[in-house]
Design a protein around this motif. Structure first.
Motif, PDB file in Angstrom:
ATOM      1  N   GLN A  34     -49.973 -62.598   4.536  1.00 57.89           N
ATOM      2  CA  GLN A  34     -49.111 -63.665   4.060  1.00 57.89           C
ATOM      3  C   GLN A  34     -48.811 -64.667   5.171  1.00 57.89           C
ATOM      4  O   GLN A  34     -48.796 -65.888   4.947  1.00 57.89           O
ATOM      5  N   ARG A  35     -48.605 -64.162   6.390  1.00 64.78           N
ATOM      6  CA  ARG A  35     -48.310 -65.052   7.511  1.00 64.78           C
ATOM      7  C   ARG A  35     -49.460 -65.999   7.799  1.00 64.78           C
ATOM      8  O   ARG A  35     -49.244 -67.195   8.027  1.00 64.78           O
ATOM      9  N   VAL A  36     -50.668 -65.491   7.777  1.00 62.71           N
ATOM     10  CA  VAL A  36     -51.797 -66.342   8.145  1.00 62.71           C
ATOM     11  C   VAL A  36     -52.220 -67.245   6.985  1.00 62.71           C
ATOM     12  O   VAL A  36     -52.617 -68.396   7.190  1.00 62.71           O
ATOM     13  N   THR A  37     -52.124 -66.751   5.741  1.00 57.61           N
ATOM     14  CA  THR A  37     -52.499 -67.611   4.613  1.00 57.61           C
ATOM     15  C   THR A  37     -51.490 -68.733   4.398  1.00 57.61           C
ATOM     16  O   THR A  37     -51.838 -69.787   3.854  1.00 57.61           O
ATOM     17  N   SER A  38     -50.250 -68.532   4.832  1.00 56.79           N
ATOM     18  CA  SER A  38     -49.261 -69.607   4.699  1.00 56.79           C
ATOM     19  C   SER A  38     -49.651 -70.825   5.521  1.00 56.79           C
ATOM     20  O   SER A  38     -49.224 -71.950   5.234  1.00 56.79           O
ATOM     21  N   LEU A  39     -50.470 -70.631   6.533  1.00 56.01           N
ATOM     22  CA  LEU A  39     -50.918 -71.754   7.363  1.00 56.01           C
ATOM     23  C   LEU A  39     -51.880 -72.658   6.608  1.00 56.01           C
ATOM     24  O   LEU A  39     -52.046 -73.830   6.978  1.00 56.01           O
ATOM     25  N   LEU A  40     -52.511 -72.141   5.566  1.00 60.00           N
ATOM     26  CA  LEU A  40     -53.398 -72.974   4.750  1.00 60.00           C
ATOM     27  C   LEU A  40     -52.607 -74.080   4.058  1.00 60.00           C
ATOM     28  O   LEU A  40     -53.108 -75.200   3.892  1.00 60.00           O
ATOM     29  N   ASP A  41     -51.372 -73.783   3.651  1.00 58.93           N
ATOM     30  CA  ASP A  41     -50.529 -74.806   3.038  1.00 58.93           C
ATOM     31  C   ASP A  41     -50.165 -75.892   4.054  1.00 58.93           C
ATOM     32  O   ASP A  41     -50.040 -77.073   3.705  1.00 58.93           O
ATOM     33  N   VAL A  42     -50.005 -75.493   5.306  1.00 55.38           N
ATOM     34  CA  VAL A  42     -49.649 -76.459   6.353  1.00 55.38           C
ATOM     35  C   VAL A  42     -50.774 -77.457   6.571  1.00 55.38           C
ATOM     36  O   VAL A  42     -50.546 -78.667   6.631  1.00 55.38           O
ATOM     37  N   ILE A  43     -52.020 -76.964   6.697  1.00 59.91           N
ATOM     38  CA  ILE A  43     -53.123 -77.901   6.939  1.00 59.91           C
ATOM     39  C   ILE A  43     -53.440 -78.704   5.679  1.00 59.91           C
ATOM     40  O   ILE A  43     -53.918 -79.847   5.769  1.00 59.91           O
ATOM     41  N   ALA A  44     -53.173 -78.130   4.502  1.00 66.35           N
ATOM     42  CA  ALA A  44     -53.367 -78.890   3.268  1.00 66.35           C
ATOM     43  C   ALA A  44     -52.407 -80.073   3.208  1.00 66.35           C
ATOM     44  O   ALA A  44     -52.705 -81.105   2.578  1.00 66.35           O
ATOM     45  N   ALA A  45     -51.268 -79.943   3.889  1.00 68.43           N
ATOM     46  CA  ALA A  45     -50.284 -81.030   3.937  1.00 68.43           C
ATOM     47  C   ALA A  45     -50.583 -82.032   5.041  1.00 68.43           C
ATOM     48  O   ALA A  45     -49.819 -82.974   5.241  1.00 68.43           O
ATOM     49  N   GLY A  46     -51.674 -81.807   5.785  1.00 69.24           N
ATOM     50  CA  GLY A  46     -52.097 -82.776   6.783  1.00 69.24           C
ATOM     51  C   GLY A  46     -51.714 -82.450   8.203  1.00 69.24           C
ATOM     52  O   GLY A  46     -51.948 -83.265   9.114  1.00 69.24           O
ATOM     53  N   ARG A  47     -51.137 -81.264   8.458  1.00 68.36           N
ATOM     54  CA  ARG A  47     -50.768 -80.888   9.817  1.00 68.36           C
ATOM     55  C   ARG A  47     -51.663 -79.744  10.293  1.00 68.36           C
ATOM     56  O   ARG A  47     -52.253 -79.024   9.492  1.00 68.36           O
ATOM     57  N   GLY A  48     -51.746 -79.578  11.617  1.00 64.81           N
ATOM     58  CA  GLY A  48     -52.599 -78.549  12.190  1.00 64.81           C
ATOM     59  C   GLY A  48     -51.814 -77.360  12.696  1.00 64.81           C
ATOM     60  O   GLY A  48     -50.610 -77.448  12.937  1.00 64.81           O
ATOM     61  N   ARG A  49     -52.489 -76.247  12.861  1.00 64.12           N
ATOM     62  CA  ARG A  49     -51.873 -75.024  13.370  1.00 64.12           C
ATOM     63  C   ARG A  49     -52.911 -74.185  14.126  1.00 64.12           C
ATOM     64  O   ARG A  49     -54.116 -74.427  14.036  1.00 64.12           O
ATOM     65  N   ALA A  50     -52.409 -73.174  14.835  1.00 63.27           N
ATOM     66  CA  ALA A  50     -53.276 -72.221  15.536  1.00 63.27           C
ATOM     67  C   ALA A  50     -52.728 -70.819  15.333  1.00 63.27           C
ATOM     68  O   ALA A  50     -51.506 -70.621  15.223  1.00 63.27           O
ATOM     69  N   ALA A  51     -53.626 -69.849  15.270  1.00 67.24           N
ATOM     70  CA  ALA A  51     -53.223 -68.446  15.077  1.00 67.24           C
ATOM     71  C   ALA A  51     -54.131 -67.545  15.894  1.00 67.24           C
ATOM     72  O   ALA A  51     -55.336 -67.802  16.014  1.00 67.24           O
ATOM     73  N   PHE A  52     -53.551 -66.498  16.459  1.00 62.56           N
ATOM     74  CA  PHE A  52     -54.312 -65.479  17.182  1.00 62.56           C
ATOM     75  C   PHE A  52     -54.093 -64.136  16.504  1.00 62.56           C
ATOM     76  O   PHE A  52     -52.950 -63.751  16.226  1.00 62.56           O
ATOM     77  N   ILE A  53     -55.198 -63.442  16.224  1.00 55.61           N
ATOM     78  CA  ILE A  53     -55.146 -62.106  15.633  1.00 55.61           C
ATOM     79  C   ILE A  53     -55.635 -61.136  16.697  1.00 55.61           C
ATOM     80  O   ILE A  53     -56.785 -61.218  17.144  1.00 55.61           O
ATOM     81  N   ILE A  54     -54.776 -60.218  17.110  1.00 54.55           N
ATOM     82  CA  ILE A  54     -55.047 -59.358  18.253  1.00 54.55           C
ATOM     83  C   ILE A  54     -54.984 -57.904  17.815  1.00 54.55           C
ATOM     84  O   ILE A  54     -54.080 -57.494  17.080  1.00 54.55           O
ATOM     85  N   GLY A  55     -55.968 -57.106  18.260  1.00 53.98           N
ATOM     86  CA  GLY A  55     -55.952 -55.695  17.902  1.00 53.98           C
ATOM     87  C   GLY A  55     -57.131 -54.960  18.493  1.00 53.98           C
ATOM     88  O   GLY A  55     -58.120 -55.556  18.925  1.00 53.98           O
ATOM     89  N   GLU A  56     -57.025 -53.649  18.500  1.00 53.83           N
ATOM     90  CA  GLU A  56     -58.079 -52.798  19.039  1.00 53.83           C
ATOM     91  C   GLU A  56     -59.305 -52.800  18.125  1.00 53.83           C
ATOM     92  O   GLU A  56     -59.235 -53.238  16.963  1.00 53.83           O
ATOM     93  N   PRO A  57     -60.454 -52.304  18.619  1.00 51.34           N
ATOM     94  CA  PRO A  57     -61.664 -52.258  17.794  1.00 51.34           C
ATOM     95  C   PRO A  57     -61.438 -51.483  16.503  1.00 51.34           C
ATOM     96  O   PRO A  57     -60.842 -50.402  16.512  1.00 51.34           O
ATOM     97  N   GLY A  58     -61.882 -52.057  15.379  1.00 56.40           N
ATOM     98  CA  GLY A  58     -61.807 -51.368  14.099  1.00 56.40           C
ATOM     99  C   GLY A  58     -60.452 -51.402  13.436  1.00 56.40           C
ATOM    100  O   GLY A  58     -60.268 -50.795  12.379  1.00 56.40           O
ATOM    101  N   ILE A  59     -59.496 -52.112  13.997  1.00 53.92           N
ATOM    102  CA  ILE A  59     -58.132 -52.073  13.477  1.00 53.92           C
ATOM    103  C   ILE A  59     -57.955 -52.963  12.250  1.00 53.92           C
ATOM    104  O   ILE A  59     -56.961 -52.861  11.533  1.00 53.92           O
ATOM    105  N   GLY A  60     -58.920 -53.874  11.992  1.00 52.83           N
ATOM    106  CA  GLY A  60     -58.854 -54.675  10.775  1.00 52.83           C
ATOM    107  C   GLY A  60     -58.843 -56.178  10.983  1.00 52.83           C
ATOM    108  O   GLY A  60     -58.515 -56.927  10.061  1.00 52.83           O
ATOM    109  N   LYS A  61     -59.229 -56.649  12.158  1.00 54.23           N
ATOM    110  CA  LYS A  61     -59.234 -58.094  12.425  1.00 54.23           C
ATOM    111  C   LYS A  61     -60.221 -58.821  11.522  1.00 54.23           C
ATOM    112  O   LYS A  61     -59.882 -59.839  10.895  1.00 54.23           O
ATOM    113  N   SER A  62     -61.435 -58.313  11.436  1.00 52.06           N
ATOM    114  CA  SER A  62     -62.460 -58.961  10.615  1.00 52.06           C
ATOM    115  C   SER A  62     -62.100 -58.920   9.133  1.00 52.06           C
ATOM    116  O   SER A  62     -62.356 -59.877   8.398  1.00 52.06           O
ATOM    117  N   ARG A  63     -61.487 -57.825   8.685  1.00 46.91           N
ATOM    118  CA  ARG A  63     -61.102 -57.726   7.280  1.00 46.91           C
ATOM    119  C   ARG A  63     -60.000 -58.737   6.962  1.00 46.91           C
ATOM    120  O   ARG A  63     -60.010 -59.370   5.898  1.00 46.91           O
TER     121      ARG A  63
END
Length: 609
Positions: free
Chosen positions: A276-305
């Motif tokens: 929910q936190r990361v998908t909420s940023l889609l609404d921000v860029i749809a409104a014309g503003r930019g954002r950045a996000a970092f997803i941090i975690g150990e191997p296999g923890i679910g970053k790619s998913r």
């Protein structure tokens, strides 16, 4: 009356071997003592290895360990016949140059040359330096060998009139490898069955081809296009070995992790708040503003998913958002701009398999569409992006390459114009995966491009491990200064016990599975989604869990569960990064047991001589 000489046999296993064989196809034994020339060439090749690799090899200090290794055998086809056609000095020079070309491919992927024997080379991937993707590295090295020797073969054809070809065989499995001496040569090597099979794959390969086993194919997933060769009889093996010819790297490799290949899948579990936190940023860029996000975690923890779910949300109709992604590779620290190059391939819409002319046409079309065919921006941008991508320049185009800093500035400016043009047409998501493996040049470019996400409707997303000593880690500090509180940082933790049970239930309809099997899977995986999936995959592939009448049933084999091969490399790669004292403590801890008080470990280590 002539008497036929007895057939040549292996001194180790007494199997009959071909007259010109350099290694026994049954047990892998070298069939002749390494000559002084072989030893000299070996020492010279090792000395030419990149300094970072030499440092890693010296710090590995393996001492007769049984390690999961991918063995690569490569040799010159028909060397006896070729030697007869050449002057001995020319032959020696040819073999030296061939080994030089082949060794560069091995070192590029941080493999180790274990043996040289006349015209044959044995390389290890996984010893003494382990990586989580050693099987993939071995195949890439073999492919690079074929490419590197093609031009060499053309030269030999024109100068000596001979047909020069190499072939390779690859297999993965446990190998007992010996000490690496001060000169970085193996003092001994107990070859074992895994290397024996690799030697057999080599003899089965046609000139100019690479043959791998089912084990290596399984460990590399869908990374390569393969030709199924069926089963090959191998001396000393009760059952034939399934073999494949490597055609090349897939244009768009499928996701290696996951259970889709065995027909199982699960909705994402335990990550609702993070999604929910990361998908909420889609609404921000749809409104014309930019954002950045970092997803941090150990191997296999679910970053790619998590990124896959974000992509599904970003592209769901009626969205006009465009999604571009670049991925780093584990051997990419010494590949300048490799992250930027992969990202540009995604933006321009061509793959690794595209020809130079196809890729250049895609570049020109994308720039005309984005920057305008009649403007000067496209003309200023095209030559530098072409240079970065290794594509031919058009007539009248020129690139200033004399000063590296100026050249990088031009690369940044060209990419800057391209991204600005894309963002002018609607929201853009730029994803960089595995940036803990990124090269310093790519990170420097990313740092200079990140301000675009503060000005335009661009969402910059980076996924990485918490490796604070990697070049990519500096991006987080830069992003914090640039975005302040609007920066999104998501740190993924292991799944809770309840979420892990839900994941297994989704995959295997847990209510029909014995409790002891369920508990075993949960204990082995310890909240890591990738570990859960790989333990389940191993149980299915080994027949420890079978499906009967739409129900999963455990067989007697489930009692002997072990860590899957796919996790061995991942774990050993992490262990190899530890200091010597930590490695020693870990070995002692492994002997004590799975769980124990810290004071027990302290006493045992303190009692060591």
């Amino acid at each position: 009356m002539s008497v036929d000489s007895p057939p040549r046999t292996c001194p180790r296993c007494e199997a009959v071997v071909a007259p010109d064989a350099k290694f026994c196809a049954n047990c892998g034994q070298a069939l002749a003592e390494a000559s002084s020339t072989d030893a000299t060439i070996h020492t010279r090749l090792i000395a030419a290895a990149p300094t970072p690799l030499i440092t890693k090899m010296r710090s590995a200090r393996i001492t007769g360990e049984l390690k999961p290794v991918t063995a690569l055998f490569a040799d010159v086809v028909g060397s006896t016949s070729l030697a007869e056609q050449m002057d001995p000095e020319d032959w020696t020079a040819m073999i030296n140059e061939a080994f030089d070309l082949m060794s560069r491919a091995v070192f590029r992927y941080e493999g180790t040359i274990a043996q040289l024997q006349g015209d044959a080379m044995l390389a290890f991937f996984g010893a003494p330096v382990a990586h989580e993707d050693d099987p993939e590295r071995a195949i890439l090295a073999a492919l690079d060998m074929l490419v590197a020797t093609e031009e060499f073969a053309t030269q030999l054809k024109s100068t000596h009139g001979i047909d020069f070809r190499i072939r390779a065989g690859i297999n993965s499995g446990p190998v007992l490898v010996g000490n690496v001496g001060s000169d970085l040569r193996y003092e001994y090597t107990a070859l074992g069955d895994a290397v024996n099979v690799a030697a057999r794959m080599q003899t089965a390969a046609q000139p100019g081809t690479i043959v791998i086993t089912e084990m290596t194919r399984r460990l590399t997933g869908d990374t390569f296009d393969l030709d199924d060769l069926g089963e090959i009889e191998v001396k000393g093996k009760a059952e034939p070995i399934q073999a494949y010819r490597v055609i090349g790297r897939k244009a768009a490799p499928a996701r290696r992790r996951g259970l889709e290949s065995v027909g199982l899948d699960s909705p994402m579990v335990g990550r609702a708040e993070q999604l929910q936190r990361v998908t909420s940023l889609l609404d921000v860029i749809a409104a014309g503003r930019g954002r950045a996000a970092f997803i941090i975690g150990e191997p296999g923890i679910g970053k790619s998913r998590l990124l896959a779910e974000l992509k599904r949300a970003a592209l769901a109709p009626p969205s006009t958002t465009r999604w571009f992604e670049g991925r780093c590779v584990s051997y990419g620290r010494n590949l300048p701009y490799h992250l930027l190059i992969d990202l540009l391939r995604s933006i321009l819409g061509f793959s690794f398999s595209a020809t130079e002319s196809e890729a250049r046409a895609a570049l020109d079309a994308a720039l005309d569409d984005t920057l305008g065919a009649d403007g000067t921006e496209a003309g200023d941008t095209a030559p530098y992006l072409a240079s970065l991508l290794g594509l031919p320049l058009r007539a009248g185009e020129a690139v200033q390459t004399e000063v590296p800093d100026i050249l990088q500035g031009r690369y940044v400016a060209a990419t800057h114009r391209l991204l600005r043009g894309l963002a002018a047409r609607g929201p853009v998501v730029v994803v960089c995966e595995d940036i803990h493996w990124a090269d310093p040049a790519s990170i420097d470019v990313a740092r200079q491009l990140m301000p675009l996400a503060a000005q335009l409707p661009i969402l910059f997303v980076a996924a990485m491990r918490a490796e604070t000593d990697s070049p990519g880690w500096a991006l987080i500090g830069h992003a914090r200064q640039l975005f302040g509180e609007s920066l999104t940082e998501i740190r993924l933790e292991p799944l809770t016990a309840a979420d892990s049970r839900s994941l297994v239930a989704n995959l295997l309809e847990i209510e029909s599975l014995p409790d002891r099997v369920r508990d075993m899977i949960l204990a082995r995986s310890e909240g890591n989604p990738f570990f859960v999936e790989e333990v389940v995959r191993m149980l299915i592939e080994r027949g420890a869990i079978v499906q009967e009448d739409a129900r999963w049933v455990a067989t007697a084999d489930v009692a002997s569960i072990e860590i899957p091969e796919t996790l061995h490399g991942l774990l050993l790669a992490r262990i190899d990064q530890l200091p010597d004292d930590a490695k020693r403590s870990l070995r002692v801890a492994a002997v004590i047991g799975r769980q124990f008080p810290v004071r027990v470990l302290e006493r045992v280590i303190g009692a060591e001589p």
